[in-house]
Design an enzyme around this catalytic site. Structure first.
Site, PDB file in Angstrom:
ATOM      1  CG  HIS A  75      -0.263   0.014   2.544  1.00 28.42           C
ATOM      2  ND1 HIS A  75       0.061   1.167   3.221  1.00 28.42           N
ATOM      3  CD2 HIS A  75       0.156  -0.997   3.335  1.00 28.42           C
ATOM      4  CE1 HIS A  75       0.641   0.859   4.373  1.00 28.42           C
ATOM      5  NE2 HIS A  75       0.722  -0.451   4.470  1.00 28.42           N
ATOM      6  CG  ASP A  77      -3.121   3.589   2.510  1.00 26.36           C
ATOM      7  OD1 ASP A  77      -2.414   2.626   2.160  1.00 26.36           O
ATOM      8  OD2 ASP A  77      -4.082   3.480   3.294  1.00 26.36           O
ATOM      9  CG  ASP A 108       3.100   0.521   7.798  1.00 28.45           C
ATOM     10  OD1 ASP A 108       2.757  -0.142   6.798  1.00 28.45           O
ATOM     11  OD2 ASP A 108       2.340   0.724   8.749  1.00 28.45           O
ATOM     12  CD  GLU A 142      -2.647  -2.207   5.620  1.00 38.39           C
ATOM     13  OE1 GLU A 142      -2.760  -3.266   6.269  1.00 38.39           O
ATOM     14  OE2 GLU A 142      -2.212  -1.179   6.137  1.00 38.39           O
ATOM     15  CD  GLU A 143      -1.335   1.976   7.523  1.00 38.93           C
ATOM     16  OE1 GLU A 143      -2.045   1.552   8.455  1.00 38.93           O
ATOM     17  OE2 GLU A 143      -0.110   1.765   7.437  1.00 38.93           O
ATOM     18  CD  GLU A 171       1.733  -3.826   5.607  1.00 45.80           C
ATOM     19  OE1 GLU A 171       2.472  -3.025   6.211  1.00 45.80           O
ATOM     20  OE2 GLU A 171       0.600  -3.533   5.200  1.00 45.80           O
ATOM     21  CG  HIS A 369       1.308   3.115  12.354  1.00 48.85           C
ATOM     22  ND1 HIS A 369       0.005   2.684  12.526  1.00 48.85           N
ATOM     23  CD2 HIS A 369       1.682   2.620  11.152  1.00 48.85           C
ATOM     24  CE1 HIS A 369      -0.383   1.964  11.492  1.00 48.85           C
ATOM     25  NE2 HIS A 369       0.624   1.901  10.641  1.00 48.85           N
TER      26      HIS A 369
HETATM   27 ZN   LIG Z   1       1.334  -1.213   6.352  1.00 48.59          ZN
END
Ligand SMILES: [Zn+2]
Length: 396
Positions: A75, A77, A108, A142-143, A171, A369
């Site tokens: 992903h 995003d 990520d 995805e997020e 990932e 994150h």
């Molecule tokens: Zn991810």
């Protein structure tokens, strides 16, 4: 003469500079398409919609050849940056300091995509055309709610006749160091909410009221005891976490009318979502008749159980070939034997497993994150070499 995207750090810097906070595309898929075009990929962009969720752009790109078909999924995003002032380097700048590249999505998982693209580019540059097909299945969802992303993109591609022999999800799977861990499955997840209905009244006259608190305590106890299982050969024990217990009653002389609890279960391969839900329902039904905490009450506890969200299924990759190939590539480049794990939260691999065997291997997840998400430039180079090694061994 176009230059091929063989440098993972350059690829990643381009992607980080796109502000693709979920569900915004932010130019990330356009940049990715520009990297893939000179390699000969046929690129498709698909936007999916569903009422109540944001529209999401996705990308499917295929480089076709005769032989097996490998999918790389990921992903572009990213999660929001949080407190931007707290970042040492601006979150969309891709600044490099002390051998680390900073930016939201660095690990990520724009970093994983940047390395995979570089690996394909180097493979093509060094070996000529692929002896098979490589596809990138990249979502911008995805997020976020994960509704207009991987699920629909897989359905769309399968409907066009796309078939895959294996998939890698990029990932960040390594807890501390590149080469720690390959994920070969994931636990399932279900969530529920419990509401016990009582009757409000004066605390001094409990016989005129019906206190829901002993009822919720009884039901929560039944959820927690006995343990659901002790784990399996491949998975840790199923865990039920009570995530909240609410009565919200500020008065000491009032018996409340209602009490609530919520819980989440991460389950292993001895359960399916359905038979686990049936087990929980059976436990509650039985406990509702208990009077241990409700002396003198003959009627059962009045409660509601609401299953919340969509269940996420448990899965385990059964392809020895895929697992061995990934393990061998990691060992060849890092000299380390990666642990095969089913730990952690869920990922889009749970959707891909319905189409082909899937393993997950990417960067070190430590800063994902977080403020100051960053990746070591050395790790970008190493992961690129691992992916390239995998391609070499896969397309023999
Ligand atoms: Zn991810």
């Amino acid at each position: 003469m176009t230059t091929l995207p063989t440098d993972p750090a350059a690829n990643l810097a381009t992607l980080i500079r796109c502000q693709s906070v979920t569900p915004t595309e932010g130019g990330a898929l356009t940049s990715l398409a520009e990297m893939l075009n000179p390699l000969g990929f046929a690129v498709d962009r698909q936007t999916f919609s569903e009422e109540g969720t944001p529209d999401v752009e996705n990308l499917y790109a295929r480089l076709s050849g005769n032989g097996p078909h490998l999918m790389f999924a990921g992903h572009t995003d990213v999660v929001p940056v949080g407190d931007e002032a707290a970042w040492t380097h601006p979150p969309f700048s891709a600044e490099i300091a002390d051998g680390m590249m900073y930016g939201r999505g660095a690990v990520d998982m724009k970093g994983g995509i940047a390395c995979f693209v570089a690996a394909v580019a180097r493979h093509v540059e060094q070996n000529g055309p692929l002896k098979g097909s490589v596809s990138l299945l990249i979502t911008g969802d995805e997020e976020g709610p994960a509704i207009n992303g991987t699920v629909k993109l897989l359905e769309w591609a399968a409907a066009r006749g796309e078939k895959w022999d294996a998939a890698i999800v990029g990932e960040p799977t390594n807890p501390e160091t590149l080469g720690d861990m390959i994920k070969i499955g994931r636990r399932g997840s279900i969530s529920g909410r419990l509401i016990v209905h009582g009757r409000q009244g004066h605390a001094a006259y409990p016989h005129l009221a019906d206190n829901p608190v002993p009822g919720i305590v009884t039901l929560v106890d039944a959820l927690l005891h006995p343990a659901l299982d002790e784990g399996t050969a491949e998975f840790q024990a199923t865990n039920l976490e009570v995530t909240t217990l609410d009565v919200g009653n500020p008065a000491v002389n009032v018996i409340p009318a209602r009490a609530e609890a919520a819980f989440n279960i991460r389950f292993n391969d001895s359960w399916s979502a359905e038979n686990l839900q049936a087990e929980i329902e059976k436990r509650l039904e039985k406990a509702a008749g208990s009077t241990r905490l409700r002396q003198g009450r003959s009627e059962p506890i009045v409660y509601e159980l609401i299953w919340t969200g969509r269940p996420s299924p448990v899965f385990l990759t059964r392809s020895e070939k895929l697992i061995e190939h990934m393990g061998a590539a990691v060992e060849a480049i890092t000299g380390r034997r990666a642990a095969l794990s089913t730990s952690g939260g869920s990922s889009d691999a749970r959707f891909i497993k319905d189409y082909c065997p899937v393993v997950e291997f990417g960067l070190v997840g430590k800063t994902m994150h977080m403020v100051d998400e960053r990746v070591a430039l050395d790790d970008l180079e190493t992961l690129t070499r691992i992916y390239q090694r995998f391609l070499q061994d896969w397309f023999v």
